[in-house]
Design a protein around this motif. Structure first.
Motif, short mmCIF file in Angstrom:
data_model
loop_
_atom_site.label_atom_id
_atom_site.label_comp_id
_atom_site.label_asym_id
_atom_site.label_seq_id
_atom_site.Cartn_x
_atom_site.Cartn_y
_atom_site.Cartn_z
N ALA A 134 0.87 -1.18 0.00
CA ALA A 134 0.00 0.00 0.00
C ALA A 134 0.91 1.23 0.00
N LYS A 135 1.65 1.41 1.08
CA LYS A 135 2.43 2.65 1.22
C LYS A 135 3.40 2.85 0.06
N ARG A 136 4.07 1.79 -0.36
CA ARG A 136 5.08 2.00 -1.42
C ARG A 136 4.40 2.42 -2.72
N PHE A 137 3.20 1.90 -2.99
CA PHE A 137 2.48 2.35 -4.19
C PHE A 137 1.98 3.78 -4.01
N LEU A 138 1.55 4.10 -2.80
CA LEU A 138 1.09 5.46 -2.54
C LEU A 138 2.23 6.45 -2.79
N ASP A 139 3.41 6.11 -2.25
CA ASP A 139 4.57 6.99 -2.43
C ASP A 139 4.92 7.15 -3.90
N ALA A 140 4.94 6.02 -4.62
CA ALA A 140 5.33 6.07 -6.04
C ALA A 140 4.30 6.86 -6.84
N ALA A 141 3.00 6.59 -6.57
CA ALA A 141 1.94 7.27 -7.34
C ALA A 141 1.92 8.77 -7.02
N SER A 142 2.27 9.12 -5.78
CA SER A 142 2.26 10.54 -5.40
C SER A 142 3.32 11.32 -6.18
N GLN A 143 4.30 10.60 -6.72
CA GLN A 143 5.36 11.29 -7.48
C GLN A 143 5.03 11.39 -8.97
N GLY A 144 3.85 10.90 -9.35
CA GLY A 144 3.42 11.05 -10.74
C GLY A 144 3.59 9.78 -11.56
N GLU A 145 2.99 9.84 -12.74
CA GLU A 145 2.86 8.65 -13.57
C GLU A 145 4.21 8.07 -14.01
N THR A 146 5.15 8.95 -14.38
CA THR A 146 6.44 8.46 -14.89
C THR A 146 7.17 7.68 -13.80
N LEU A 147 7.19 8.25 -12.60
CA LEU A 147 7.92 7.57 -11.53
C LEU A 147 7.19 6.32 -11.05
N LEU A 148 5.86 6.33 -11.11
CA LEU A 148 5.10 5.13 -10.75
C LEU A 148 5.42 4.00 -11.73
N ARG A 149 5.43 4.35 -13.04
CA ARG A 149 5.77 3.34 -14.05
C ARG A 149 7.18 2.80 -13.84
N ARG A 150 8.08 3.71 -13.54
CA ARG A 150 9.47 3.27 -13.34
C ARG A 150 9.55 2.32 -12.14
N PHE A 151 8.81 2.66 -11.09
CA PHE A 151 8.79 1.80 -9.89
C PHE A 151 8.32 0.40 -10.25
N VAL A 152 7.21 0.33 -11.01
CA VAL A 152 6.66 -0.99 -11.36
C VAL A 152 7.65 -1.75 -12.26
N GLU A 153 8.24 -1.05 -13.20
CA GLU A 153 9.20 -1.72 -14.09
C GLU A 153 10.40 -2.25 -13.32
N GLN A 154 10.84 -1.47 -12.34
CA GLN A 154 11.98 -1.94 -11.52
C GLN A 154 11.60 -3.19 -10.72
N GLU A 155 10.38 -3.18 -10.19
CA GLU A 155 9.91 -4.37 -9.45
C GLU A 155 9.94 -5.60 -10.37
#
Ligand SMILES: Cc1cc2nc3c(=O)[nH]c(=O)nc-3n(C[C@H](O)[C@H](O)[C@H](O)COP(=O)(O)O)c2cc1C
Length: 357
Positions: A317-338
């Motif tokens: 939950a929190k890690r997705f909240l943090d990533a999504a709060s930084q915007g779409e590009t960083l959220l995508r990068r987070f998921v791709e890194q995972e």
């Protein structure tokens, strides 16, 4: 990492190796592969991480495919910020084939028009993605008491959700100044719900996890999934405790801190789960187990899901909240890194054999 190298970069590389050797001493960092055997002999570098992950770690639930073993944990809607975050998470979940749980849909249940944009994310996710609606055990108790469970089925239908998550949060409700009173044991409420509704049901906590007796009771029910929501990350009981100095009886909330910090972490819950399963050849009807609550990294998620030895995904939950709060590009990068990390792990790391070959 697989990147093209040229002969001309070699002297630079050698110089960097010498310069960084001092910093590259890992004795104090310690190994991170506890519970996993590192087996360098049998894998290859994943050239297409998404494909590798889907093939090796994908899970099918209710006829749909989770393309990566990652679930986006339920987070509340109902504010403009939450609405934006939910829509963003839904888009990325659809794109990468992740599962997603909505935050408590209680506002939507009572006022679907007002809260449509917060909760109606199916068109953003696409039909292939797995989406679950969410209600608390206190609302279920109330709906049963009012003989109004058809509202649940209408809500699932309106949201085009694949099923319902029921969150168990008796401690959070107790700590919350505006919290609901839970009048019946959750076990009875769940049993009655499962008799009355036809939708697939999943049960989760909200950050305390649960002990072996509760887990065993859930495993005996016709649930589609269980989500640990274990202790170790976000803790709503503690959060509610922080919201008030004294309660309505004039008691100091700090006195109850120990009570907010009870629970079971994800590792303990994996152990309970395996023990219950091994006892008397225990059978259950679950299609999926979600390991969540304080999961620190893809590697921890990978290890715990592998230890379960059955279809399982991990969630944040929190890690997705943090990533999504930084915007779409960083959220995508987070998921791709995972996904990239999981792909490499799936090639070279296996659940520990305890020294057996
Ligand atoms: C902002 C926020 C809102 C949440 N709202 C809900 C909710 O509405 N329903 C629910 O079942 N869990 C809710 N949770 C709990 C999470 O789904 C999850 O179980 C818990 O945060 C533990 O995961 P974590 O340690 O990765 O954050 C919420 C968590 C966060 C951070």
């Amino acid at each position: 990492m697989v990147t093209p190298t040229t002969e001309t970069s070699a002297p630079n590389r050698k110089a960097e190796h010498i310069a960084l050797t001092q910093k590259a001493q890992v004795k104090e960092l310690g190994p991170r592969s506890h519970g996993l055997d590192y087996e360098p002999l049998f894998g290859r570098h994943p050239l297409n991480p998404r494909q590798t992950v889907e093939q090796k770690l994908g899970v099918t639930i209710l006829g749909k495919r989770l393309k990566a073993p990652i679930w986006i944990s339920s987070m509340t809607g109902g504010t403009p910020e939450a609405q934006k975050i939910n829509q963003l998470l839904a888009r990325v979940a659809g794109e990468y084939g992740l599962g997603m749980g909505l935050g408590s849909c209680r506002p939507y249940l009572h006022n679907p028009k007002q809260y449509a944009a917060d909760f109606e994310v199916r068109s953003i996710m696409g039909d292939e993605a797995i989406l679950f609606a969410n209600l608390g055990i206190a609302q279920i108790e109330e709906l049963l008491q009012d003989r109004a469970t058809e509202k649940i089925e209408s809500m699932i239908h309106a949201l085009k959700a694949d099923g319902l998550i029921v969150h168990l949060n008796p401690l959070q409700e107790w700590f919350q100044p505006e919290g609901d009173v839970i009048k019946r044991p959750a076990l009875e409420t769940l049993q009655e719900l499962l008799e009355k509704v036809k939708v697939p049901v999943m049960v989760k906590e909200v950050g305390q996890g649960m002990g072996p007796r509760s887990l065993k009771a859930l495993l005996e029910m016709p649930l589609v999934a269980i989500d640990f929501a274990a202790f170790g990350g976000t803790n709503f009981s503690y959060l509610e405790l922080l919201r008030q100095g004294t309660n309505e009886l004039g008691q100091e909330m700090s006195h109850f801190e120990d009570l907010a910090c009870v629970g079971h972490d994800a590792q303990s819950m994996v152990k309970f789960f395996r023990k219950i399963q091994s006892e008397n050849g225990h059978r259950d009807q679950l299609s999926l187990v979600i390991v969540s609550g304080g999961i620190g990294s893809f590697l921890e998620g990978y290890r715990l899901t592998q230890e379960l030895k059955r279809p399982a995904v991990y969630a944040y939950a929190k890690r997705f909240l943090d990533a999504a709060s930084q915007g779409e590009t960083l959220l995508r990068r987070f998921v791709e890194q995972e996904i990239h990390g999981l792909a490499v792990a799936s090639e070279f790391l296996v659940a520990s054999s305890g020294g057996e070959c």
